[in-house]
Write a protein that holds these residues in place. Structure first.
Motif, PDB file in Angstrom:
ATOM      1  N   ILE A 248       0.834  -1.207   0.000  1.00  0.00           N
ATOM      2  CA  ILE A 248       0.000   0.000   0.000  1.00  0.00           C
ATOM      3  C   ILE A 248       0.866   1.254   0.000  1.00  0.00           C
ATOM      4  N   ASN A 249       1.944   1.218   0.767  1.00  0.00           N
ATOM      5  CA  ASN A 249       2.805   2.404   0.856  1.00  0.00           C
ATOM      6  C   ASN A 249       3.589   2.666  -0.413  1.00  0.00           C
ATOM      7  N   LYS A 250       3.522   1.750  -1.386  1.00  0.00           N
ATOM      8  CA  LYS A 250       4.223   1.951  -2.653  1.00  0.00           C
ATOM      9  C   LYS A 250       3.340   2.621  -3.711  1.00  0.00           C
ATOM     10  N   LEU A 251       2.063   2.764  -3.423  1.00  0.00           N
ATOM     11  CA  LEU A 251       1.147   3.307  -4.421  1.00  0.00           C
ATOM     12  C   LEU A 251       1.461   4.756  -4.742  1.00  0.00           C
ATOM     13  N   LYS A 252       1.907   5.508  -3.754  1.00  0.00           N
ATOM     14  CA  LYS A 252       2.238   6.909  -3.991  1.00  0.00           C
ATOM     15  C   LYS A 252       3.346   7.035  -5.033  1.00  0.00           C
ATOM     16  N   THR A 253       4.293   6.080  -5.030  1.00  0.00           N
ATOM     17  CA  THR A 253       5.355   6.085  -6.035  1.00  0.00           C
ATOM     18  C   THR A 253       4.779   5.899  -7.430  1.00  0.00           C
ATOM     19  N   ASP A 254       3.792   5.003  -7.562  1.00  0.00           N
ATOM     20  CA  ASP A 254       3.137   4.812  -8.862  1.00  0.00           C
ATOM     21  C   ASP A 254       2.481   6.108  -9.330  1.00  0.00           C
ATOM     22  N   HIS A 255       1.877   6.842  -8.409  1.00  0.00           N
ATOM     23  CA  HIS A 255       1.221   8.104  -8.750  1.00  0.00           C
ATOM     24  C   HIS A 255       2.257   9.140  -9.192  1.00  0.00           C
ATOM     25  N   ILE A 256       3.396   9.172  -8.523  1.00  0.00           N
ATOM     26  CA  ILE A 256       4.467  10.092  -8.912  1.00  0.00           C
ATOM     27  C   ILE A 256       4.986   9.753 -10.297  1.00  0.00           C
ATOM     28  N   HIS A 257       5.190   8.463 -10.549  1.00  0.00           N
ATOM     29  CA  HIS A 257       5.665   8.036 -11.874  1.00  0.00           C
ATOM     30  C   HIS A 257       4.671   8.427 -12.965  1.00  0.00           C
ATOM     31  N   ALA A 258       3.369   8.279 -12.682  1.00  0.00           N
ATOM     32  CA  ALA A 258       2.352   8.661 -13.667  1.00  0.00           C
ATOM     33  C   ALA A 258       2.419  10.158 -13.949  1.00  0.00           C
ATOM     34  N   ALA A 259       2.623  10.947 -12.916  1.00  0.00           N
ATOM     35  CA  ALA A 259       2.700  12.399 -13.098  1.00  0.00           C
ATOM     36  C   ALA A 259       3.915  12.792 -13.932  1.00  0.00           C
ATOM     37  N   VAL A 260       5.033  12.092 -13.742  1.00  0.00           N
ATOM     38  CA  VAL A 260       6.243  12.380 -14.522  1.00  0.00           C
ATOM     39  C   VAL A 260       6.003  12.103 -16.007  1.00  0.00           C
ATOM     40  N   ILE A 261       5.417  10.965 -16.317  1.00  0.00           N
ATOM     41  CA  ILE A 261       5.159  10.620 -17.720  1.00  0.00           C
ATOM     42  C   ILE A 261       4.118  11.559 -18.320  1.00  0.00           C
ATOM     43  N   ALA A 262       3.090  11.897 -17.545  1.00  0.00           N
ATOM     44  CA  ALA A 262       2.073  12.838 -18.033  1.00  0.00           C
ATOM     45  C   ALA A 262       2.699  14.186 -18.344  1.00  0.00           C
ATOM     46  N   GLY A 263       3.643  14.613 -17.507  1.00  0.00           N
ATOM     47  CA  GLY A 263       4.333  15.872 -17.761  1.00  0.00           C
ATOM     48  C   GLY A 263       5.103  15.844 -19.060  1.00  0.00           C
ATOM     49  N   ALA A 264       5.736  14.710 -19.362  1.00  0.00           N
ATOM     50  CA  ALA A 264       6.467  14.570 -20.620  1.00  0.00           C
ATOM     51  C   ALA A 264       5.513  14.583 -21.811  1.00  0.00           C
ATOM     52  N   LEU A 265       4.361  13.952 -21.667  1.00  0.00           N
ATOM     53  CA  LEU A 265       3.390  13.892 -22.761  1.00  0.00           C
ATOM     54  C   LEU A 265       2.873  15.285 -23.146  1.00  0.00           C
ATOM     55  N   GLN A 266       2.830  16.180 -22.181  1.00  0.00           N
ATOM     56  CA  GLN A 266       2.337  17.528 -22.462  1.00  0.00           C
ATOM     57  C   GLN A 266       3.214  18.265 -23.474  1.00  0.00           C
ATOM     58  N   HIS A 267       4.433  17.803 -23.646  1.00  0.00           N
ATOM     59  CA  HIS A 267       5.359  18.458 -24.571  1.00  0.00           C
ATOM     60  C   HIS A 267       5.555  17.668 -25.868  1.00  0.00           C
ATOM     61  N   CYS A 268       4.718  16.658 -26.089  1.00  0.00           N
ATOM     62  CA  CYS A 268       4.827  15.837 -27.294  1.00  0.00           C
ATOM     63  C   CYS A 268       3.837  16.321 -28.349  1.00  0.00           C
ATOM     64  N   SER A 269       4.317  16.500 -29.554  1.00  0.00           N
ATOM     65  CA  SER A 269       3.475  17.043 -30.626  1.00  0.00           C
ATOM     66  C   SER A 269       2.370  16.094 -31.048  1.00  0.00           C
ATOM     67  N   PHE A 270       2.517  14.804 -30.742  1.00  0.00           N
ATOM     68  CA  PHE A 270       1.504  13.826 -31.167  1.00  0.00           C
ATOM     69  C   PHE A 270       0.394  13.662 -30.126  1.00  0.00           C
ATOM     70  N   VAL A 271       0.402  14.450 -29.063  1.00  0.00           N
ATOM     71  CA  VAL A 271      -0.610  14.346 -28.008  1.00  0.00           C
ATOM     72  C   VAL A 271      -1.630  15.469 -28.166  1.00  0.00           C
ATOM     73  N   GLU A 272      -2.888  15.100 -28.309  1.00  0.00           N
ATOM     74  CA  GLU A 272      -3.974  16.069 -28.456  1.00  0.00           C
ATOM     75  C   GLU A 272      -4.523  16.508 -27.099  1.00  0.00           C
ATOM     76  N   ASN A 273      -4.734  15.536 -26.224  1.00  0.00           N
ATOM     77  CA  ASN A 273      -5.352  15.841 -24.936  1.00  0.00           C
ATOM     78  C   ASN A 273      -4.987  14.763 -23.941  1.00  0.00           C
ATOM     79  N   ILE A 274      -4.792  15.155 -22.676  1.00  0.00           N
ATOM     80  CA  ILE A 274      -4.500  14.210 -21.600  1.00  0.00           C
ATOM     81  C   ILE A 274      -5.547  14.391 -20.509  1.00  0.00           C
TER      82      ILE A 274
END
Length: 340
Positions: A248-274
């Protein structure tokens, strides 16, 4: 290979495997498996509910719950993209003979006003509104979480209209961690709760259904009716006990990892909406490249993901994804941008 297709792809950790190997077992149909009994008691106590039932999957716990709450000809109210409707093989109609009232939601979430408006009048021409089901977090909503205030408002509508209230908590612990809420809050609110151990909690098999003692006694009979009685299931239940202690205490790490990848996607030209990222799921729309083509290009970079539509991709983070893997995904996304 970096597998972002689902959090169901996790494999048992060495510690979990050892716990499974050492599990004390018995015949669970005879209620004689001590490890299953311990998992059920631990989960019931954790949520402040009277009893629990260990089952093979979240689909099974959801379908058992719906059958316990309803009679043939009743109606279940849920969001249009709910797992119980889209991804459980038509089980509501097949297993329970119930119809479904689908409500358009906000990233998989419905509200009390919608529920109240969806309740059928006492009319022989209408199905009997009997049960409200919500999913927290919402899979198709991109891992979105309900606010607890919204759930309280739906509960009030259910109480005023004698409706049951069931929670599909396939990723409930993700919501609890993200919202800093407690299991007891949910146990006090819902008539029944399904908690899945084979997603973010990293177990190979298993879900638990929670409710009152009479409800779970009925659920146990329905589990048997559906062919779901298990024998020496302590081997599987031991994985659930291990997950409650260590994952259970590892779930926050998964959320952080998702936020990092989402941040990268915001700068990708092939992404319309997140979709807004609250937990461990990322859903985004593509432009200039189809989702299947993007998934194929990522596969060449040893990254697996799901195209959930012609222009929709889903990434799911889980405990088998390391920080180094996240950086590799970000690098691959940026390389696709450069080649676009």
């Amino acid at each position: 290979m970096i597998d972002l297709r689902s959090d169901t792809v996790t494999r048992p950790s060495p510690g979990m495997l050892q716990a499974m190997l050492q599990a004390e077992t018995g015949d669970d149909v005879f209620r004689e498996d001590p490890t299953v009994n311990e998992l059920e008691a631990r989960c019931a106590a954790l949520f402040g509910m009277e009893a629990a039932l260990f089952c093979s999957s979240g689909t099974q716990t959801n379908q058992i719950a719906i059958k316990c709450h309803t009679q043939p000809g009743d109606e279940v109210i849920c969001e249009a993209n709910a797992h119980i409707y889209l991804y459980e093989a038509g089980g509501i109609s097949f297993n329970s003979g119930a119809s479904v009232r689908l409500l358009p939601g906000d990233r998989g979430r419905i509200n009390a006003t919608q529920v109240a408006a969806a309740i059928n009048p006492d009319d022989v021409h209408k199905a009997v509104s009997r049960l409200v089901c919500i999913e927290n977090t919402s899979n198709r909503g991109g891992g979105s979480c309900y606010s607890f205030e919204a759930l309280l408002a739906i509960r009030a509508v259910c109480d005023a209209n004698a409706l049951g209230f069931h929670l599909d908590g396939a990723r409930l612990f993700n919501a609890l961690v993200a919202r800093d809420e407690t299991p007891q809050q949910y146990g006090n609110l819902f008539d029944s709760i399904s908690v899945c151990f084979s997603k973010s909690l990293g177990c190979p098999v298993g879900s638990v259904l929670l409710g009152t003692r009479p409800f779970i006694a009925k659920a146990r009979r329905i589990r048997k009716l559906l062919g779901g009685g298990m024998r020496q299931a302590g081997i599987l239940a031991a994985a659930g006990l291990y997950a409650l202690e260590h994952h259970i205490n590892k779930l926050k790490t998964d959320h952080i990892h998702a936020a990092v990848i989402a941040g990268a996607l915001q700068h990708c030209s092939f992404v319309e909406n997140i979709l807004p990222v609250e937990t461990n799921i990322i859903i985004f729309e593509t432009r200039g490249i189809s989702a299947p083509d993007l998934a194929a290009r990522l596969r060449k970079e040893n990254i697996l993901c799901n195209a959930t539509g012609p222009d929709s991709i889903r990434f799911v983070l889980h405990l088998d994804i390391t920080e180094a893997m996240v950086h590799q995904v970000v690098k691959a996304l940026h390389s696709i941008k450069k080649n676009d």
